[in-house]
Motif scaffolding. Structure first.
Motif, PDB file in Angstrom:
ATOM      1  N   VAL A  55       0.864  -1.178   0.000  1.00  0.00           N
ATOM      2  CA  VAL A  55       0.000   0.000   0.000  1.00  0.00           C
ATOM      3  C   VAL A  55       0.898   1.224   0.000  1.00  0.00           C
ATOM      4  N   SER A  56       0.448   2.305  -0.614  1.00  0.00           N
ATOM      5  CA  SER A  56       1.274   3.510  -0.698  1.00  0.00           C
ATOM      6  C   SER A  56       1.622   4.046   0.690  1.00  0.00           C
ATOM      7  N   ASN A  57       2.786   4.684   0.779  1.00  0.00           N
ATOM      8  CA  ASN A  57       3.242   5.227   2.056  1.00  0.00           C
ATOM      9  C   ASN A  57       2.273   6.274   2.600  1.00  0.00           C
ATOM     10  N   ASP A  58       1.745   7.120   1.716  1.00  0.00           N
ATOM     11  CA  ASP A  58       0.816   8.154   2.176  1.00  0.00           C
ATOM     12  C   ASP A  58      -0.412   7.530   2.843  1.00  0.00           C
ATOM     13  N   THR A  59      -0.948   6.475   2.227  1.00  0.00           N
ATOM     14  CA  THR A  59      -2.132   5.819   2.794  1.00  0.00           C
ATOM     15  C   THR A  59      -1.817   5.184   4.136  1.00  0.00           C
ATOM     16  N   LEU A  60      -0.661   4.546   4.243  1.00  0.00           N
ATOM     17  CA  LEU A  60      -0.290   3.887   5.504  1.00  0.00           C
ATOM     18  C   LEU A  60      -0.065   4.899   6.617  1.00  0.00           C
ATOM     19  N   ILE A  61       0.692   5.941   6.316  1.00  0.00           N
ATOM     20  CA  ILE A  61       1.016   6.918   7.351  1.00  0.00           C
ATOM     21  C   ILE A  61      -0.231   7.673   7.807  1.00  0.00           C
ATOM     22  N   SER A  62      -1.183   7.847   6.912  1.00  0.00           N
ATOM     23  CA  SER A  62      -2.412   8.564   7.290  1.00  0.00           C
ATOM     24  C   SER A  62      -3.216   7.828   8.355  1.00  0.00           C
ATOM     25  N   GLN A  63      -2.929   6.540   8.578  1.00  0.00           N
ATOM     26  CA  GLN A  63      -3.660   5.763   9.583  1.00  0.00           C
ATOM     27  C   GLN A  63      -3.228   6.105  11.003  1.00  0.00           C
ATOM     28  N   LEU A  64      -2.084   6.742  11.161  1.00  0.00           N
ATOM     29  CA  LEU A  64      -1.581   7.091  12.490  1.00  0.00           C
ATOM     30  C   LEU A  64      -2.291   8.339  12.999  1.00  0.00           C
ATOM     31  N   SER A  65      -2.767   8.279  14.231  1.00  0.00           N
ATOM     32  CA  SER A  65      -3.587   9.367  14.771  1.00  0.00           C
ATOM     33  C   SER A  65      -2.808  10.660  14.956  1.00  0.00           C
ATOM     34  N   PHE A  66      -1.497  10.573  15.179  1.00  0.00           N
ATOM     35  CA  PHE A  66      -0.721  11.782  15.465  1.00  0.00           C
ATOM     36  C   PHE A  66      -0.168  12.434  14.198  1.00  0.00           C
ATOM     37  N   VAL A  67      -0.436  11.871  13.029  1.00  0.00           N
ATOM     38  CA  VAL A  67       0.013  12.448  11.767  1.00  0.00           C
ATOM     39  C   VAL A  67      -1.125  13.271  11.170  1.00  0.00           C
ATOM     40  N   LYS A  68      -0.885  14.564  10.967  1.00  0.00           N
ATOM     41  CA  LYS A  68      -1.917  15.458  10.444  1.00  0.00           C
ATOM     42  C   LYS A  68      -1.929  15.507   8.919  1.00  0.00           C
ATOM     43  N   ASP A  69      -0.724  15.499   8.306  1.00  0.00           N
ATOM     44  CA  ASP A  69      -0.614  15.591   6.845  1.00  0.00           C
ATOM     45  C   ASP A  69       0.273  14.455   6.358  1.00  0.00           C
ATOM     46  N   ALA A  70      -0.339  13.416   5.790  1.00  0.00           N
ATOM     47  CA  ALA A  70       0.412  12.223   5.394  1.00  0.00           C
ATOM     48  C   ALA A  70       1.431  12.537   4.298  1.00  0.00           C
ATOM     49  N   ALA A  71       1.065  13.349   3.309  1.00  0.00           N
ATOM     50  CA  ALA A  71       1.984  13.663   2.209  1.00  0.00           C
ATOM     51  C   ALA A  71       3.203  14.413   2.723  1.00  0.00           C
ATOM     52  N   GLU A  72       2.982  15.369   3.607  1.00  0.00           N
ATOM     53  CA  GLU A  72       4.105  16.128   4.173  1.00  0.00           C
ATOM     54  C   GLU A  72       4.982  15.227   5.026  1.00  0.00           C
ATOM     55  N   GLU A  73       4.363  14.309   5.749  1.00  0.00           N
ATOM     56  CA  GLU A  73       5.133  13.392   6.596  1.00  0.00           C
ATOM     57  C   GLU A  73       5.987  12.468   5.741  1.00  0.00           C
ATOM     58  N   THR A  74       5.451  11.967   4.626  1.00  0.00           N
ATOM     59  CA  THR A  74       6.221  11.117   3.714  1.00  0.00           C
ATOM     60  C   THR A  74       7.420  11.873   3.145  1.00  0.00           C
ATOM     61  N   LYS A  75       7.212  13.127   2.813  1.00  0.00           N
ATOM     62  CA  LYS A  75       8.295  13.959   2.289  1.00  0.00           C
ATOM     63  C   LYS A  75       9.391  14.156   3.329  1.00  0.00           C
ATOM     64  N   LEU A  76       8.999  14.406   4.579  1.00  0.00           N
ATOM     65  CA  LEU A  76       9.976  14.600   5.655  1.00  0.00           C
ATOM     66  C   LEU A  76      10.775  13.327   5.915  1.00  0.00           C
ATOM     67  N   VAL A  77      10.093  12.165   5.839  1.00  0.00           N
ATOM     68  CA  VAL A  77      10.793  10.889   6.046  1.00  0.00           C
ATOM     69  C   VAL A  77      11.829  10.682   4.952  1.00  0.00           C
ATOM     70  N   ALA A  78      11.495  10.974   3.695  1.00  0.00           N
ATOM     71  CA  ALA A  78      12.442  10.811   2.582  1.00  0.00           C
ATOM     72  C   ALA A  78      13.649  11.727   2.765  1.00  0.00           C
ATOM     73  N   GLU A  79      13.389  12.960   3.178  1.00  0.00           N
ATOM     74  CA  GLU A  79      14.484  13.898   3.400  1.00  0.00           C
ATOM     75  C   GLU A  79      15.380  13.442   4.552  1.00  0.00           C
ATOM     76  N   GLN A  80      14.769  12.897   5.583  1.00  0.00           N
ATOM     77  CA  GLN A  80      15.544  12.426   6.731  1.00  0.00           C
ATOM     78  C   GLN A  80      16.406  11.231   6.351  1.00  0.00           C
TER      79      GLN A  80
END
Length: 464
Positions: A411-436
């Motif tokens: 499943v796409s990373n954006d869809t998976l990360i969006s399931q976490l309650s403390f993540v507000k913006d899944a696309a932004e979170e995926t971008k931050l993880v890639a940069e990290q």
């Protein structure tokens, strides 16, 4: 609930509504106030049991009147579950409207509206322009006992006009007159009346309004327009009666009567009073050989009473579809699937409430789009805006994280990360993880003295 009138009663529903129609609608609305008053009384804890009279002190009978406020519990849990999280909007035309919503704190407004729906079965909003130097649109929740909407008798129930009426009071809080504001698609017509039940209305003023529709929206809690605890009032009364009688029985048991056979505490009232005082002090009773003393008590069957109490409590929660969250067995299995089964009834209730709530929200979107368009704001068609209401539930992020790990690369990373309650913006979170991750790779290469391309230039080559 909305009042129905024949559209053919007058030719001009915007500027010339006959006073007889307005007065008739107000009279019809006031006939239903008793029900709304009763529902509010139960939410506030002023239940029927408080008016019970068993003879009181004159007959020496205990008269405990206990209130177990299940009504408030049902409303607070249902409202928190359905509207505890802000409503989300997605689609074209929402930028300017969302700014307007944020300005008036629409989240708090929705919670207040949801409470009225749960208590009364209906909720009404009034839209208006503020009196600031630069007016902006605002919406407020009005007590359904002071406002109503009038619709036509067609299958579409199109709004004809709305009325907001309320008493004017003097310094001693005495009613001296009534303000009656009539809202049509183009006008706000204000009247004053000494007696709201008469047709002697004095016209105060008439001003235009620019929402391009009747600026009143009626929300329903369900098809029957009933409150969440309205059908459980008899069970709540029975529970209060049982709890009160249970305490009454305890008091009567403590105040048991001492029966003496073949003996007397004295020949007159003075001797009897002295004997009773000595008995209380020394706990000793001197009696003839053949005399008998015993307490007259009422047998208490606590087991049967507790079974009945539990049955009433279970019925209240079962038929209201709001579970007892303090039940010891409720949280015994906290897995996601088990929790969903336990909340199945509440979820069905929430879906019904959500369906009717969203219908009202769409009317709100139209009114805000109309008024913002009048102000020159670029507003696209809001009919396709997606409205999402998320349930307010404790989140098991550990269980969610396990699921994410199992579904990685499926499943796409954006869809998976969006399931976490403390993540507000899944696309932004995926971008931050890639940069990290990229930063971690560079740090590792530097630690081992490795050269790598940086900003498109090899570290070993001089910059051109």
């Amino acid at each position: 609930m909305a009042i129905i009138r024949d559209r053919d009663l007058t030719d001009d529903w915007n500027n010339n509504i006959p006073l007889s129609i307005i007065a008739g609608c107000i009279e019809e609305h006031r006939r239903g106030l008793y029900r709304l008053d009763m529902l509010e009384e139960y939410y506030l804890g002023r239940h029927k049991i408080l008016c019970r009279d068993l003879g009181g002190e004159d007959k020496g009978l205990p008269n405990n009147r206990l209130v177990a406020n299940h009504a408030k519990y049902i409303t607070d849990v249902a409202v928190g579950y359905v509207t505890g999280n802000p409503v989300k909007y997605a689609g074209e035309g929402m930028d300017e409207i969302q700014k307007a919503y944020d300005r008036i704190d629409i989240v708090s407004h929705d919670a207040e509206l949801a409470k009225d729906l749960s208590m009364f079965g209906i909720g009404l909003e009034l839209y208006f322009m503020t009196s600031d130097e630069k007016p902006y649109p605002k919406v407020t929740v009005i007590d359904p006992r002071n406002i109503f909407l009038v619709v036509d008798d067609s299958v579409e129930y199109k709004p004809l006009f709305g009325v907001h009426y309320y008493p004017k009071r003097d310094a001693k809080n005495q009613i001296i007159a009534w303000s009656i504001n009539v809202y049509t698609e183009t006008q706000i017509i204000r009247y004053k009346a000494i007696d709201v039940n008469s047709q002697s209305y004095e016209l105060i003023d008439q001003t235009p309004q620019y929402f391009k529709a009747v600026p009143i929206v009626e929300y329903w809690n369900n098809e029957e327009q009933q409150g969440d605890y309205e059908q459980q009032l008899s069970l709540i009364d029975a529970y209060n009666t049982l709890a009160s009688d249970r305490v009454n029985d305890k008091e009567q048991f403590v105040d048991s009567i001492l029966m003496l056979s073949g003996a007397s505490l004295g020949d007159d009232l003075e001797q009897q009073t002295e004997a009773i005082q000595l008995l209380k002090k020394h706990k000793i009773l001197n009696m003839p050989i053949d005399a008998v003393a015993q307490w007259l008590t009422k047998a208490l069957n606590e087991a049967d009473t507790e079974v009945l109490r539990g049955a009433l409590k279970t019925d209240i929660h079962e038929f209201s579809m709001v579970p007892n969250l303090t039940d010891e067995n409720f949280a015994s299995n906290a897995s996601g699937v088990a929790m969903k089964y336990k909340l199945f009834g509440l979820e069905q209730l929430a879906k019904t409430k959500e369906r009717y709530f969203i219908q009202g929200l769409r009317e709100r979107l139209k009114l805000f789009a109309n008024i913002l368009g009048t102000q020159g704001k670029a507003i696209a068609d809001v009919s396709e805006v997606e409205i999402t209401m998320n349930r307010s539930l404790p989140n098991n992020d550990v269980e969610t994280a396990t699921m994410i790990a199992q579904l990685t690369d499926m499943v796409s990373n954006d869809t998976l990360i969006s399931q976490l309650s403390f993540v507000k913006d899944a696309a932004e979170e995926t971008k931050l993880v890639a940069e990290q991750k990229a930063e971690d790779v560079r740090n590792t290469q530097e630690a081992f003295g490795m050269n790598f391309p940086k900003d498109g230039v090899n570290a070993d080559e001089p910059a051109q």
